[in-house]
Design a protein around this motif. Structure first.
Motif, mmCIF file in Angstrom:
data_model
loop_
_atom_site.group_PDB
_atom_site.id
_atom_site.type_symbol
_atom_site.label_atom_id
_atom_site.label_comp_id
_atom_site.label_asym_id
_atom_site.label_seq_id
_atom_site.Cartn_x
_atom_site.Cartn_y
_atom_site.Cartn_z
ATOM 1 N N MET A 43 6.286 -18.007 -2.094
ATOM 2 C CA MET A 43 6.715 -18.804 -2.980
ATOM 3 C C MET A 43 8.006 -18.467 -3.686
ATOM 4 N N ASP A 44 8.205 -17.194 -3.600
ATOM 5 C CA ASP A 44 9.316 -16.643 -4.502
ATOM 6 C C ASP A 44 10.143 -15.427 -3.882
ATOM 7 N N THR A 45 11.293 -15.204 -4.384
ATOM 8 C CA THR A 45 12.002 -13.862 -3.933
ATOM 9 C C THR A 45 11.272 -12.826 -4.152
ATOM 10 N N GLY A 46 10.578 -12.492 -5.141
ATOM 11 C CA GLY A 46 9.820 -11.346 -5.259
ATOM 12 C C GLY A 46 8.564 -10.885 -4.420
ATOM 13 N N ASP A 47 7.913 -12.172 -4.037
ATOM 14 C CA ASP A 47 6.619 -12.011 -3.037
ATOM 15 C C ASP A 47 7.362 -11.686 -1.498
ATOM 16 N N CYS A 48 8.797 -12.200 -1.321
ATOM 17 C CA CYS A 48 9.060 -11.969 -0.036
ATOM 18 C C CYS A 48 9.746 -10.419 0.302
ATOM 19 N N GLN A 49 10.025 -9.762 -0.702
ATOM 20 C CA GLN A 49 10.758 -8.595 -0.548
ATOM 21 C C GLN A 49 9.786 -7.500 0.260
ATOM 22 N N PRO A 50 8.773 -7.618 0.017
ATOM 23 C CA PRO A 50 8.003 -6.510 0.811
ATOM 24 C C PRO A 50 8.068 -6.945 2.482
ATOM 25 N N LEU A 51 7.914 -8.083 2.674
ATOM 26 C CA LEU A 51 7.917 -8.531 4.125
ATOM 27 C C LEU A 51 9.374 -8.296 4.474
ATOM 28 N N TYR A 52 10.246 -8.701 3.841
ATOM 29 C CA TYR A 52 11.554 -8.188 4.393
ATOM 30 C C TYR A 52 12.013 -6.794 4.643
ATOM 31 N N HIS A 53 11.427 -5.812 3.945
ATOM 32 C CA HIS A 53 11.485 -4.620 4.014
ATOM 33 C C HIS A 53 10.860 -4.071 5.295
ATOM 34 N N SER A 54 9.745 -4.632 5.770
ATOM 35 C CA SER A 54 8.650 -4.305 6.416
ATOM 36 C C SER A 54 9.477 -4.759 7.972
ATOM 37 N N ILE A 55 10.223 -5.852 7.957
ATOM 38 C CA ILE A 55 10.943 -6.253 9.083
ATOM 39 C C ILE A 55 12.037 -5.318 9.337
ATOM 40 N N ARG A 56 12.972 -5.031 8.376
ATOM 41 C CA ARG A 56 13.818 -4.052 8.441
ATOM 42 C C ARG A 56 13.339 -2.613 8.920
ATOM 43 N N ASP A 57 12.317 -2.169 8.514
ATOM 44 C CA ASP A 57 11.623 -1.115 9.085
ATOM 45 C C ASP A 57 11.169 -1.399 10.941
ATOM 46 N N TYR A 58 10.740 -2.565 11.188
ATOM 47 C CA TYR A 58 10.597 -2.937 12.521
ATOM 48 C C TYR A 58 11.817 -2.878 13.386
ATOM 49 N N TYR A 59 12.838 -3.024 12.800
ATOM 50 C CA TYR A 59 14.123 -2.992 13.583
ATOM 51 C C TYR A 59 14.395 -1.585 13.713
ATOM 52 N N GLU A 60 14.131 -0.792 12.665
ATOM 53 C CA GLU A 60 14.653 0.597 12.655
ATOM 54 C C GLU A 60 13.647 1.085 13.885
ATOM 55 N N GLY A 61 12.360 0.766 13.866
ATOM 56 C CA GLY A 61 11.365 1.383 15.027
ATOM 57 C C GLY A 61 11.908 0.705 16.397
ATOM 58 N N MET A 62 12.687 -0.190 16.501
ATOM 59 C CA MET A 62 13.194 -0.414 17.959
ATOM 60 C C MET A 62 14.588 0.181 17.954
ATOM 61 N N ASN A 63 14.779 1.038 17.322
ATOM 62 C CA ASN A 63 16.223 2.010 17.186
ATOM 63 C C ASN A 63 17.510 0.810 17.099
ATOM 64 N N MET A 64 17.247 -0.068 16.328
ATOM 65 C CA MET A 64 18.202 -0.913 15.787
ATOM 66 C C MET A 64 18.414 -0.961 14.311
ATOM 67 N N LYS A 65 18.435 0.103 13.610
ATOM 68 C CA LYS A 65 18.566 0.159 12.236
ATOM 69 C C LYS A 65 19.795 -0.583 11.665
ATOM 70 N N ILE A 66 19.795 -1.263 10.363
ATOM 71 C CA ILE A 66 20.437 -1.904 9.720
ATOM 72 C C ILE A 66 20.795 -1.141 8.495
ATOM 73 N N ASP A 67 21.890 -0.314 8.501
ATOM 74 C CA ASP A 67 22.287 0.578 7.341
ATOM 75 C C ASP A 67 22.894 -0.005 6.115
ATOM 76 N N GLN A 68 23.564 -1.296 6.233
ATOM 77 C CA GLN A 68 23.830 -1.793 5.051
ATOM 78 C C GLN A 68 22.870 -2.662 4.207
ATOM 79 N N GLN A 69 22.652 -2.532 3.156
ATOM 80 C CA GLN A 69 21.807 -3.466 2.041
ATOM 81 C C GLN A 69 22.291 -4.657 1.893
ATOM 82 N N VAL A 70 21.680 -5.499 2.845
ATOM 83 C CA VAL A 70 22.036 -6.803 2.877
ATOM 84 C C VAL A 70 20.973 -7.783 1.932
#
Length: 504
Positions: A272-299
């Motif tokens: 329901m809010d941005t704060g609740d979504c932050q852990p999920l967002y960072h876990s998906i960024r970690d998923y990309y890193e695990g696929m050798n597709m790391k996003i360096d910029q802090q979007v």
């Protein structure tokens, strides 16, 4: 159920009775005896059977002489023949309408004994009576398997029943109606059979009506198999903005205040809010890193209301957006966006107390921010984030001027892969690094693991991606998915960079 195996029968049963009234039995037999003796000759001297009321009968036997013996023997034979003919006539009646009983034969025998004074034994079964006649045999009830000795009975399907044994297979109550339904060897009340076989609407819970051609016409969701009347598509029945199921009359959907509604299953894991979504967002960024597709910029990532997302789309100079509802956006322009700062509370059948905050987004790279609409379940929110992060990765890695089919198609593949890693145990799309693996378990550890309902939702979202009918999102996904399955994700991305198309 095949229509050939179901019969709806009118007037299916024959009601009968084994014991006729005393008066009727006497009347019928006396007609035969009167006819026999009407022209009996002078030896009878006009003696006729005399009736004294309904229940008393006296037969005055004629006087006999030695000269009358031959005539008397002949009369006895004719009397026997009359009785046998009456029995044969009774056997010709349809089953269920015969009136033959043991009492009938006893009455005939007593009349025969009283009508002659000789001592020859009475004939219980004349030689010319039909062989199948057996006064001591009874019909068997197919319900209780007992003899039907007397009283009413039913004949149906070549068998017989006590009325109380002719039962509906569904409810177990005797069938007494004018019509009933037959499926195989099972009998049903028509109402019970309709309840079993006629589809009911899962929205209004009424029998789905027939159309003008007399056929049952209904709509059915391709994934959930929810059956409903066609009228509910145009009668303002609420539809969940997440799982697409229609609101049932005995359920309650939550209004999100912007024209969208959410079913209770989707509401359980809604973000329901941005704060609740932050852990999920960072876990998906970690998923990309695990696929050798790391996003360096802090979007930056913001959860926004529907109207704020639509305003951001209008301010974006380029980009393809899914019709009819856009739920996420990879923003590349500088804008001021109103994000949800505090989650709303449930009040009645809607949400109240939502708190927003305007935020100025500055472009520091090719991607300004990622926006996602609020109020969606965790897995759907994650699928949208995975899709938009792939847009960000492509822009940040220098992929330019891709067609909508190629860019949206490969983004949908990453969204589908992330969902599969969440829903399917042991999926080949699980991230490879320990950091990504630990981060991707955020959702499972937060609430003690995914429920069965949430896993089913994940399967539905995967189904949505795979069966999307649009050329860019649907057709593009299927082409990209085939290429990734054949050549692998890294080779497919390299080919896209060089040619702008999927490898064949």
């Amino acid at each position: 159920m095949s229509s050939s195996s179901v019969n709806h029968i009118s007037q299916p049963c024959i009601y009968g009775h084994f014991v006729s009234s005393t008066t009727e039995r006497k009347s019928r037999l006396m007609k035969w005896l009167s006819k026999l003796f009407k022209g009996g000759g002078s030896g009878n001297r006009g003696q006729q059977p005399q009736f004294l009321g309904d229940e008393n009968m006296v037969w005055r036997a004629p006087a006999r002489s030695m000269d009358d013996n031959s005539r008397t023997n002949k009369e006895k034979e004719e009397l026997d023949r009359a009785i046998a003919l009456s029995l044969a006539e009774d056997l010709k009646r349809p089953k269920g309408y015969r009136w033959r009983t043991d009492q009938d034969e006893d009455l005939a025998r007593s009349l025969q004994d009283n009508s002659n004074s000789s001592s020859y034994p009475p004939k219980y079964a004349p030689s010319y009576a039909p062989w199948e006649y057996n006064p001591n045999s009874y019909r068997k009830c197919s319900g209780c398997n007992k003899d039907i000795v007397s009283g009413n009975y039913l004949g149906c399907m070549g068998t017989f029943f006590h009325p109380e044994c002719f039962l509906c297979r569904a409810c177990g109550v005797p069938i007494t109606e004018y019509e009933f339904s037959l499926s195989g060897n099972n009998t049903y009340h028509k109402s019970c059979f309709k309840e079993m076989t006629h589809p009911k609407c899962e929205v209004c819970h009424q029998f789905i009506p027939t159309n003008g051609a007399g056929l049952i016409e209904y709509r059915c969701h391709p994934f959930w198999s929810q059956k409903y009347c066609p009228a509910h598509e145009n009668d303002n029945t609420k539809r969940c903005c997440s799982c697409e199921r229609l609101e049932s009359r005995n359920a309650r959907y939550m209004s999100l205040g912007d024209g969208r509604s959410l079913c209770l299953e989707c509401m359980e894991s809604a973000i329901m809010d941005t704060g609740d979504c932050q852990p999920l967002y960072h876990s998906i960024r970690d998923y990309y890193e695990g696929m050798n597709m790391k996003i360096d910029q802090q979007v930056p990532m913001l959860l926004v209301e529907r109207h704020a997302l639509n305003e951001a789309i209008e301010g974006e100079k380029h980009g393809l957006h899914h019709m009819p509802e856009t739920r996420g956006l990879c923003l590349s322009e500088e804008q001021t966006v109103t994000s949800i700062l505090r989650r709303p509370k449930i009040g009645g059948r809607g949400l109240i107390g939502i708190r927003t905050h305007p935020q100025k987004l500055i472009r520091r790279c090719e991607v300004t921010a990622i926006l996602v609409i609020y109020g969606l379940p965790r897995l759907l929110t994650g699928a949208i984030l995975a899709h938009e992060l792939m847009h960000a990765w492509l822009r940040l890695k220098g992929y330019r001027n891709l067609t909508p089919e190629v860019e949206e198609g490969i983004c949908q593949v990453l969204s589908h892969m992330w969902l599969e890693s969440e829903v399917v145990p042991g999926s080949r799309n699980m991230p490879s690094t320990s950091t990504a693996s630990s981060s991707s378990t955020w959702s499972s550890s937060k609430k003690g693991g995914k429920s069965q309902a949430e896993s089913k939702l994940g399967e539905f979202f995967m189904h949505q991606i795979a069966h999307d009918a649009s050329p860019a999102y649907g057709g593009g996904f299927r082409a990209a998915y085939a290429a990734v399955n054949k050549y692998g994700l890294r080779s497919t991305l390299d080919h896209i960079r060089l040619t702008g198309n999927f490898p064949l």
